[in-house]
Enzyme design. Structure first.
Site, PDB file in Angstrom:
ATOM      1  N   GLU A  15      55.777  30.356  41.679  1.00 30.57           N
ATOM      2  CA  GLU A  15      56.348  30.954  40.558  1.00 30.57           C
ATOM      3  C   GLU A  15      57.694  31.393  40.520  1.00 30.57           C
ATOM      4  OE1 GLU A  15      52.050  32.643  38.402  1.00 30.57           O
ATOM      5  OE2 GLU A  15      53.310  33.737  40.055  1.00 30.57           O
ATOM      6  N   CYS A  46      64.291  35.308  39.667  1.00 36.64           N
ATOM      7  CA  CYS A  46      63.567  35.780  40.973  1.00 36.64           C
ATOM      8  C   CYS A  46      62.919  34.672  41.568  1.00 36.64           C
ATOM      9  CB  CYS A  46      62.763  36.783  40.358  1.00 36.64           C
ATOM     10  SG  CYS A  46      61.418  37.537  41.795  1.00 36.64           S
ATOM     11  N   CYS A  89      52.165  33.820  51.201  1.00 35.31           N
ATOM     12  CA  CYS A  89      52.873  34.434  52.307  1.00 35.31           C
ATOM     13  C   CYS A  89      52.091  34.910  53.499  1.00 35.31           C
ATOM     14  CB  CYS A  89      53.512  35.751  51.775  1.00 35.31           C
ATOM     15  SG  CYS A  89      54.769  36.607  52.948  1.00 35.31           S
ATOM     16  N   CYS A 143      50.483  43.718  48.148  1.00 31.15           N
ATOM     17  CA  CYS A 143      51.104  42.695  47.429  1.00 31.15           C
ATOM     18  C   CYS A 143      50.309  41.417  47.230  1.00 31.15           C
ATOM     19  CB  CYS A 143      52.267  42.181  48.521  1.00 31.15           C
ATOM     20  SG  CYS A 143      52.953  40.696  48.223  1.00 31.15           S
ATOM     21  N   HIS A 157      59.580  50.823  52.526  1.00 31.30           N
ATOM     22  CA  HIS A 157      58.183  51.082  51.992  1.00 31.30           C
ATOM     23  C   HIS A 157      58.065  52.529  52.623  1.00 31.30           C
ATOM     24  CE1 HIS A 157      58.306  47.789  49.577  1.00 31.30           C
ATOM     25  NE2 HIS A 157      57.726  46.926  50.595  1.00 31.30           N
TER      26      HIS A 157
HETATM   27  N1  SAH Z   1      58.852  39.013  51.339  1.00 24.26           N
HETATM   28  C1  SAH Z   1      59.698  39.354  50.953  1.00 24.26           C
HETATM   29  C2  SAH Z   1      60.364  39.249  49.359  1.00 24.26           C
HETATM   30  C3  SAH Z   1      59.242  39.024  48.504  1.00 24.26           C
HETATM   31  S1  SAH Z   1      58.482  40.538  47.677  1.00 24.26           S
HETATM   32  C4  SAH Z   1      59.721  41.118  50.915  1.00 24.26           C
HETATM   33  O1  SAH Z   1      58.509  41.563  51.192  1.00 24.26           O
HETATM   34  O2  SAH Z   1      60.691  41.734  50.809  1.00 24.26           O
HETATM   35  C5  SAH Z   1      59.742  41.328  46.810  1.00 24.26           C
HETATM   36  C6  SAH Z   1      59.540  42.819  46.819  1.00 24.26           C
HETATM   37  O3  SAH Z   1      58.500  43.154  45.809  1.00 24.26           O
HETATM   38  C7  SAH Z   1      59.582  43.400  48.248  1.00 24.26           C
HETATM   39  O4  SAH Z   1      60.425  44.554  48.016  1.00 24.26           O
HETATM   40  C8  SAH Z   1      57.960  43.524  47.881  1.00 24.26           C
HETATM   41  O5  SAH Z   1      57.985  44.849  49.062  1.00 24.26           O
HETATM   42  C9  SAH Z   1      57.860  44.487  46.841  1.00 24.26           C
HETATM   43  N2  SAH Z   1      56.410  44.441  46.373  1.00 24.26           N
HETATM   44  C10 SAH Z   1      55.360  43.529  46.658  1.00 24.26           C
HETATM   45  N3  SAH Z   1      54.133  43.745  46.178  1.00 24.26           N
HETATM   46  C11 SAH Z   1      54.469  44.827  45.175  1.00 24.26           C
HETATM   47  C12 SAH Z   1      53.753  45.718  44.408  1.00 24.26           C
HETATM   48  N4  SAH Z   1      52.412  45.301  44.268  1.00 24.26           N
HETATM   49  N5  SAH Z   1      54.409  46.506  43.657  1.00 24.26           N
HETATM   50  C13 SAH Z   1      55.649  46.872  44.048  1.00 24.26           C
HETATM   51  N6  SAH Z   1      56.465  46.018  44.684  1.00 24.26           N
HETATM   52  C14 SAH Z   1      55.861  44.835  45.491  1.00 24.26           C
HETATM   53 FE1  SF4 Z   2      55.166  38.833  51.753  1.00 23.79          FE
HETATM   54 FE2  SF4 Z   2      54.759  41.417  52.270  1.00 23.79          FE
HETATM   55 FE3  SF4 Z   2      56.830  40.378  50.803  1.00 23.79          FE
HETATM   56 FE4  SF4 Z   2      54.380  40.293  49.837  1.00 23.79          FE
HETATM   57  S1  SF4 Z   2      55.506  41.984  50.154  1.00 23.79           S
HETATM   58  S2  SF4 Z   2      55.767  38.666  49.866  1.00 23.79           S
HETATM   59  S3  SF4 Z   2      52.955  39.914  51.705  1.00 23.79           S
HETATM   60  S4  SF4 Z   2      56.365  40.125  52.908  1.00 23.79           S
END
Ligand code: SAH
Ligand code: SF4
Length: 369
Positions: free
Chosen positions: A106, A119, A126, A133, A240
């Site tokens: 997506e 995005c 992943c 996530c 985080h």
């Molecule tokens: N894997 C990379 C990029 C994709 S995720 C990363 O983790 O940075 C993109 C962003 O969305 C990241 O900052 C991730 O921590 C955040 N993210 C993932 N799941 C989330 C959720 N359920 N609520 C809010 N942010 C979330």
């Molecule tokens: Fe992967 Fe973690 Fe980023 Fe989700 S938040 S896409 S599991 S690295």
């Protein structure tokens, strides 16, 4: 303990080679190998990167008899649109794409008053296993090729050109690697796609590196490699929490590279590029939103050239976690500001269509819908 997957399974059948998988020199070589003059590769690059068009039959500057062989060699169809869903009055749009082997990914396009951002996904699924996530829950299916990553951007630019979003035609201005996948775990293809995005036309889309954001969970080896490249993209670190104890559970890769090491690598990137980096922080109620954590984060960041992006958690289906209370969020912001740390609370665009951060989990969607 979650198994971290760094080496993605190789796709059973590799994605067909596309112009966007090749460097400028390789495009010319490939044309010559096929007995075609190198300038044909250049013409195709203009159509693809400048005009966002991959329909060879519409290329009137290419002789009819060459179109099929050029399309096969350089512009195979990598993405098939399965469905689009919109919200925010059409200003947010999530596209579901089927890849050549049936795998689904997506991308999300968001139009704001001053910019339009796509995005994009760098992997199908992943392997990093962050428990909050949705993408992480499904595990890793495979890496995307540079062509598959770039094509998401080109398709978004096309939607903008055609004025398919409310507000009329516009220019795609920003690209964020915040869709499915961990970009640093698919380093080579991601770098090639960033070159395609940032190279000036006609060799690329001509979007400035500063308008491209690479978000990483904190793979230090990748951040270090990126520091050696001449690609000053905006770096976002998904932190985080400021303490290793909790981060080991929220971001399992923390057991390999801890908070200190991740921030040190981001600092080196900042020193080399002069680019302020972002700290992504999903605020999870009663998990990482306590005042003492804001205080610790403030102390960690007060002398760093970093900006904190607080993201209210988007709860994934079945999750026991939810977003922070408003008052806790406000207190968190205030404490950081007390340390003169720049902080913004990210908007939650796309929530209703599961298009917001961390909600992308294409495998749940039927491929035939
Ligand atoms: N894997 C990379 C990029 C994709 S995720 C990363 O983790 O940075 C993109 C962003 O969305 C990241 O900052 C991730 O921590 C955040 N993210 C993932 N799941 C989330 C959720 N359920 N609520 C809010 N942010 C979330
Ligand atoms: Fe992967 Fe973690 Fe980023 Fe989700 S938040 S896409 S599991 S690295």
């Amino acid at each position: 303990m979650v198994d971290l997957v760094f080496d993605a399974p190789i796709a059973k059948k590799k994605a067909p080679i596309h112009l966007a998988d090749l460097t400028v020199a390789e495009r010319k070589e490939r044309a010559e190998e096929l007995g075609l003059p190198a300038f044909r590769a250049n013409q195709l690059a203009v159509h693809f990167f400048t005009h966002h068009n991959d329909d060879v039959e519409s290329f009137t500057d290419i002789p009819k008899e060459l179109r099929t062989s050029l399309a096969d060699a350089f512009l195979p169809k990598l993405l098939t649109l399965v469905k689009s869903v919109t919200c925010d009055g059409g200003k947010t749009r999530k596209d579901l794409w089927r890849l050549h082997d049936g795998v689904l990914v997506e991308s999300v396009l968001m139009r704001y008053t001053d910019r339009t951002t796509v995005c994009i996904s760098s992997q199908a699924g992943c392997g990093m296993g962050c428990p909050f996530c949705a993408t992480g829950q499904a595990g890793l299916t495979r890496n995307l090729s540079a062509g598959e990553i770039t094509a998401q951007v080109v398709m978004a630019a096309r939607v903008c050109d055609l004025g398919e979003m409310p507000g009329g035609p516009t220019r795609l201005s920003n690209v964020v690697f915040m869709g499915m996948g961990e970009p640093m775990a698919n380093y080579k293809a991601v770098m090639q796609s960033i070159r395609n995005i940032t190279n000036p036309q006609p060799d690329g889309l001509g979007i400035g590196a500063r308008s491209v954001t690479l978000s990483t969970v904190g793979l230090v080896s990748g951040i270090e490699k990126l520091t050696q490249e001449d690609l000053p993209v905006t770096l976002a670190i998904s932190l985080h929490t400021p303490d290793d104890e909790l981060r080991n559970t929220l971001v399992p890769v923390n057991s390999r590279w801890q908070v200190k090491e991740v921030l040190a690598a981001a600092d080196k990137y900042e020193m080399k590029t002069g680019r302020r980096y972002s700290i992504e922080y999903a605020l999870i109620r009663d998990i990482n939103d306590q005042a003492w954590r804001a205080d610790l984060l403030g102390r960690l960041l007060k002398n760093r050239n970093a900006h904190v992006n607080l993201i209210p958690l988007n709860p994934t289906p079945g999750s026991k976690w939810t977003a922070s209370r408003r008052e806790d969020e406000a207190a968190f912001v205030e404490i950081l500001e007390g340390y003169s740390v720049a902080v913004t609370v990210r908007d939650t665009r796309g929530r209703e269509i599961d298009g917001a951060c961390g909600q992308l989990a294409a495998a749940e969607v039927s491929g035939n819908s």
